[in-house]
Each structure stands twice: as structure tokens, then as C-alpha cells.
Design a protein around this motif. Sequence first.
Motif, PDB file in Angstrom:
ATOM      1  N   ALA A  90      -2.113  21.357  53.962  1.00 18.16           N
ATOM      2  CA  ALA A  90      -1.241  20.842  55.356  1.00 18.16           C
ATOM      3  C   ALA A  90      -1.918  22.027  56.468  1.00 18.16           C
ATOM      4  O   ALA A  90      -2.273  20.982  57.613  1.00 18.16           O
ATOM      5  N   THR A  91      -2.987  23.157  56.640  1.00 23.73           N
ATOM      6  CA  THR A  91      -3.525  23.855  57.497  1.00 23.73           C
ATOM      7  C   THR A  91      -5.118  22.404  58.192  1.00 23.73           C
ATOM      8  O   THR A  91      -4.827  22.946  58.892  1.00 23.73           O
ATOM      9  N   TRP A  92      -5.411  22.042  57.209  1.00 21.70           N
ATOM     10  CA  TRP A  92      -6.709  21.415  57.611  1.00 21.70           C
ATOM     11  C   TRP A  92      -6.241  20.294  58.157  1.00 21.70           C
ATOM     12  O   TRP A  92      -6.569  19.915  58.668  1.00 21.70           O
ATOM     13  N   GLY A  93      -5.080  19.845  57.830  1.00 21.53           N
ATOM     14  CA  GLY A  93      -4.043  18.602  58.775  1.00 21.53           C
ATOM     15  C   GLY A  93      -4.371  19.348  60.530  1.00 21.53           C
ATOM     16  O   GLY A  93      -4.946  18.680  61.120  1.00 21.53           O
ATOM     17  N   ARG A  94      -3.647  20.851  60.211  1.00 29.58           N
ATOM     18  CA  ARG A  94      -3.415  21.244  61.505  1.00 29.58           C
ATOM     19  C   ARG A  94      -4.673  21.770  62.520  1.00 29.58           C
ATOM     20  O   ARG A  94      -5.012  21.156  63.554  1.00 29.58           O
ATOM     21  N   ILE A  95      -5.812  21.994  61.671  1.00 25.20           N
ATOM     22  CA  ILE A  95      -6.822  22.135  62.221  1.00 25.20           C
ATOM     23  C   ILE A  95      -7.569  21.068  62.409  1.00 25.20           C
ATOM     24  O   ILE A  95      -9.177  21.045  63.842  1.00 25.20           O
ATOM     25  N   LEU A  96      -7.868  20.141  61.747  1.00 25.51           N
ATOM     26  CA  LEU A  96      -8.821  18.395  62.592  1.00 25.51           C
ATOM     27  C   LEU A  96      -7.584  18.202  63.759  1.00 25.51           C
ATOM     28  O   LEU A  96      -8.573  18.134  65.044  1.00 25.51           O
ATOM     29  N   GLU A  97      -5.858  18.456  63.825  1.00 29.87           N
ATOM     30  CA  GLU A  97      -5.431  17.769  64.895  1.00 29.87           C
ATOM     31  C   GLU A  97      -5.768  19.218  66.110  1.00 29.87           C
ATOM     32  O   GLU A  97      -5.978  18.425  67.125  1.00 29.87           O
ATOM     33  N   ALA A  98      -5.572  20.026  66.055  1.00 33.52           N
ATOM     34  CA  ALA A  98      -6.734  21.131  67.144  1.00 33.52           C
ATOM     35  C   ALA A  98      -7.820  20.624  67.498  1.00 33.52           C
ATOM     36  O   ALA A  98      -8.245  20.817  68.675  1.00 33.52           O
ATOM     37  N   PHE A  99      -9.142  20.387  66.893  1.00 32.29           N
ATOM     38  CA  PHE A  99     -10.337  20.072  66.668  1.00 32.29           C
ATOM     39  C   PHE A  99     -10.083  18.888  67.112  1.00 32.29           C
ATOM     40  O   PHE A  99     -11.323  18.600  68.769  1.00 32.29           O
ATOM     41  N   GLY A 100      -9.224  17.556  67.708  1.00 35.10           N
ATOM     42  CA  GLY A 100      -9.451  16.094  68.014  1.00 35.10           C
ATOM     43  C   GLY A 100      -9.060  16.744  69.158  1.00 35.10           C
ATOM     44  O   GLY A 100      -9.623  15.701  70.393  1.00 35.10           O
ATOM     45  N   SER A 101      -8.018  17.334  69.402  1.00 37.21           N
ATOM     46  CA  SER A 101      -6.649  17.362  70.990  1.00 37.21           C
ATOM     47  C   SER A 101      -7.955  18.077  71.978  1.00 37.21           C
ATOM     48  O   SER A 101      -7.702  18.173  73.305  1.00 37.21           O
ATOM     49  N   HIS A 102      -9.386  18.765  71.467  1.00 39.76           N
ATOM     50  CA  HIS A 102      -9.794  20.019  72.006  1.00 39.76           C
ATOM     51  C   HIS A 102     -11.644  19.895  72.268  1.00 39.76           C
ATOM     52  O   HIS A 102     -12.027  20.533  72.342  1.00 39.76           O
ATOM     53  N   GLN A 103     -11.559  18.017  71.709  1.00 34.16           N
ATOM     54  CA  GLN A 103     -12.727  17.672  71.983  1.00 34.16           C
ATOM     55  C   GLN A 103     -13.723  18.146  71.657  1.00 34.16           C
ATOM     56  O   GLN A 103     -14.704  18.763  72.004  1.00 34.16           O
ATOM     57  N   VAL A 104     -13.636  18.942  69.580  1.00 37.02           N
ATOM     58  CA  VAL A 104     -14.729  19.574  69.104  1.00 37.02           C
ATOM     59  C   VAL A 104     -16.311  18.677  69.235  1.00 37.02           C
ATOM     60  O   VAL A 104     -16.335  17.807  69.419  1.00 37.02           O
ATOM     61  N   ARG A 105     -16.802  19.815  68.873  1.00 44.79           N
ATOM     62  CA  ARG A 105     -18.660  19.490  69.003  1.00 44.79           C
ATOM     63  C   ARG A 105     -19.179  19.380  67.764  1.00 44.79           C
ATOM     64  O   ARG A 105     -18.185  20.116  66.925  1.00 44.79           O
ATOM     65  N   THR A 106     -19.623  17.950  67.601  1.00 49.71           N
ATOM     66  CA  THR A 106     -19.901  18.499  65.788  1.00 49.71           C
ATOM     67  C   THR A 106     -21.708  18.150  65.942  1.00 49.71           C
ATOM     68  O   THR A 106     -22.322  18.172  66.956  1.00 49.71           O
ATOM     69  N   TYR A 107     -22.395  18.942  64.766  1.00 49.19           N
ATOM     70  CA  TYR A 107     -23.466  19.098  64.542  1.00 49.19           C
ATOM     71  C   TYR A 107     -24.369  18.888  63.277  1.00 49.19           C
ATOM     72  O   TYR A 107     -23.316  18.938  61.969  1.00 49.19           O
ATOM     73  N   CYS A 108     -25.622  19.145  62.912  1.00 51.17           N
ATOM     74  CA  CYS A 108     -26.125  18.872  61.475  1.00 51.17           C
ATOM     75  C   CYS A 108     -25.723  20.128  61.285  1.00 51.17           C
ATOM     76  O   CYS A 108     -25.961  19.378  59.203  1.00 51.17           O
ATOM     77  N   CYS A 109     -26.018  20.375  61.361  1.00 49.08           N
ATOM     78  CA  CYS A 109     -26.442  22.150  60.821  1.00 49.08           C
ATOM     79  C   CYS A 109     -25.575  23.668  61.231  1.00 49.08           C
ATOM     80  O   CYS A 109     -25.808  23.775  62.659  1.00 49.08           O
TER      81      CYS A 109
END
Length: 354
Positions: free
Chosen positions: A193-212
Amino acid sequence: MMKARLLMLLCCLSFPIQAAETLWFGEASAPRQLYIHSTLDMSSFRPLLERFVGRHPDIRIGYVDVNTQELYYRTVSESDAPRASLVLSSAMDLQLKLVNDGYTQVYQSDETERLPSHAKWRDEVFAFSYEPVVMMVNKNAFAEREVPRDRQEMLSYIRQYDDSVTGKLGTYDIRQSGVGYLLASQDARQADATWGRILEAFGSHQVRTYCCSSDIIDDVASGKLLLGYNLLGSYAAQRAKQDPALEMVIPQDYTLMLMRTALIPKNAPNRDEAGAFLDFLLSDAGQALMRSEELLYPIHGQRQASDEVAFPLGPTRTIRTVDLDQQLLVGRDLIKQRRFIKSWELALELSSED
């Protein structure tokens, strides 16, 4: 098995394997040679390499630093004639998959025999250090705010500061990073449940993704990011010690604990040299060097009978160690992997081309 190996080789052919620089340690005239392919940054590994060649002047080491995903595909694609005789990675599931798919060989020594059962598998993959998974913040951005100490506080912080957080959160791109995928899949298992909320929050706030991890930490240090999520603790601890603007945060709800592992490819050309280096990593001398130089968290002397881990994490931390066992292979089933990545892309509002 043959069909699975053919499918994997086809996947490797489609995965872009970049040319990588080889760093050399030891005398050029040394009669013996060892290639190591590894995901470890030089800041954490150079002293170990230098100490080993100092003790073994007859061995010269060629060291190639690649990310976890590429390391896996490189090992598979070179399986008939491996260049590397030792492969080191924090992506435990990919290492286990190499063993399960027949790309590795058995190695036994006094040092591997004294490893606890949770830190080795089939005498073909061996853990040599722990790796706590942490968050990192730029303290300048939190001068008048409370630093979030767990995942719920991180979510509350994102909701409260909304616009100022957008575009300033960073985490692994699980499509590029093998260890990033492992951490995301473990988060989903530990607290769905927490993981789902983290993904939702990251997605709605334009999280930046990295390789390393190191790239995320660089952007937290520069102020481009306020917070980095799911970073490898050894790198975060070193950088926080060097930069007063950085603070490593060990999540108080639970702390994932990975293990860095080593294996010898099936057709490795220098098995004896690979075994000698692996034994050094597991030896009292190698483990003591990791500890004294604050390079890595050594595998010996850390895990207690209570299943707590003796790190400076505080007495109330819940440690969830990811052990080397068959369960890790479940998340690497090709269909489940694709489904998980697709759900991740949708949640973060990313396209497969991003």
C-alpha cells in the motif's frame, strides 16, 4: 533450458552494451592477470584492489566498472568466452539468475565455507558486504522544515510542499538499473500500500529517474534535487561525510539491507586468480579494510542472532535483509518483470521511450 538460454541471448543482442574503460592495478610485468567486471565505484573499491595487488605482486588486475543491468547482459553475452573471471554486483537477483541459468561455476574454499547460509547459494554466488538502502536530502532545502525520517513522513512532506517538490525528487530508473528494479520489487513486497502511494506521489510530482546512486547524490548535492530515494548506503555515507550540505536518512519504518555478491563465470579463464581475490574479500584482512577505511559494510560480524544488523542505524530500526534464496528469482520471471515495469511506467506517467 535451451529455449530459455536462446531467449536470453536474443535479449542480450538487443541490449546496448557500451565500451567500458579498463583500470589497471599492479605491475604490467606481472605474469598472472585477472579481469573483474563490477558495479562498485572506485571510491569504495580502490583500496581493496591496491591492497590485494600489494599482497600478490604476481597478479595484475583489469577492473571494469559498469552498471548492474549492463553487467548482467555483458556476462551472458560473453558466456562462451568470458573476459571477466570475477563478477561483482549489488543486483542480487540478477546474480542469482546467472547461477540458476547455468552461467557460473562452483567455488569452494575455507573462506566461502565460513559464510553463513543466507550469504551464499549453491557455492556459486557469495556475499562479501551488506548494503543498507537509504534516502538522502540536501540540508539547505530543509533549514526551516523537518527532514522526513520514514516513508510516511516523505509522503506527508510531498503533499505539504507540493509545487516546491515537483521535479526535485530522484530515484532509480528500474528499466536501466538492475539494483533499482530489485529495490522497487522489494519495496512492493514489503509494503504494497505504501509503495503504491509513493509511486502515485512520484508520478504526480515529476520524479527524475537515474541509472546510478552516484548520479542521484550528485543532483541532491547541487540542489537540483531535494531528496533521493532508495540509494545505496555506502555511497551515501561517504558523500555525506565529505559534503556538509548532504544528510543520509536511514528510514525508520524499515530499512532494506542488500548484499553485494561475487561469482565466477562458468568458462572463466583465470579461475585461480578469481578465487584468490574472492578469498581476500572474505578474509579477515579484506573485511577489516572495508570497515577501517569505511568503504563498505563487511559481511562478517554484522548479523546478530536477533536478525538485527550491527550498523549505526539506531536501536528501533527494522532491518529487512534480502537473503540469497530462490524467492529472488520470482521477480525476474520475464512476464512478471515486464508487467511490473509497465505498472511502474504508468504510475510515474512515463512512456517506454522516456
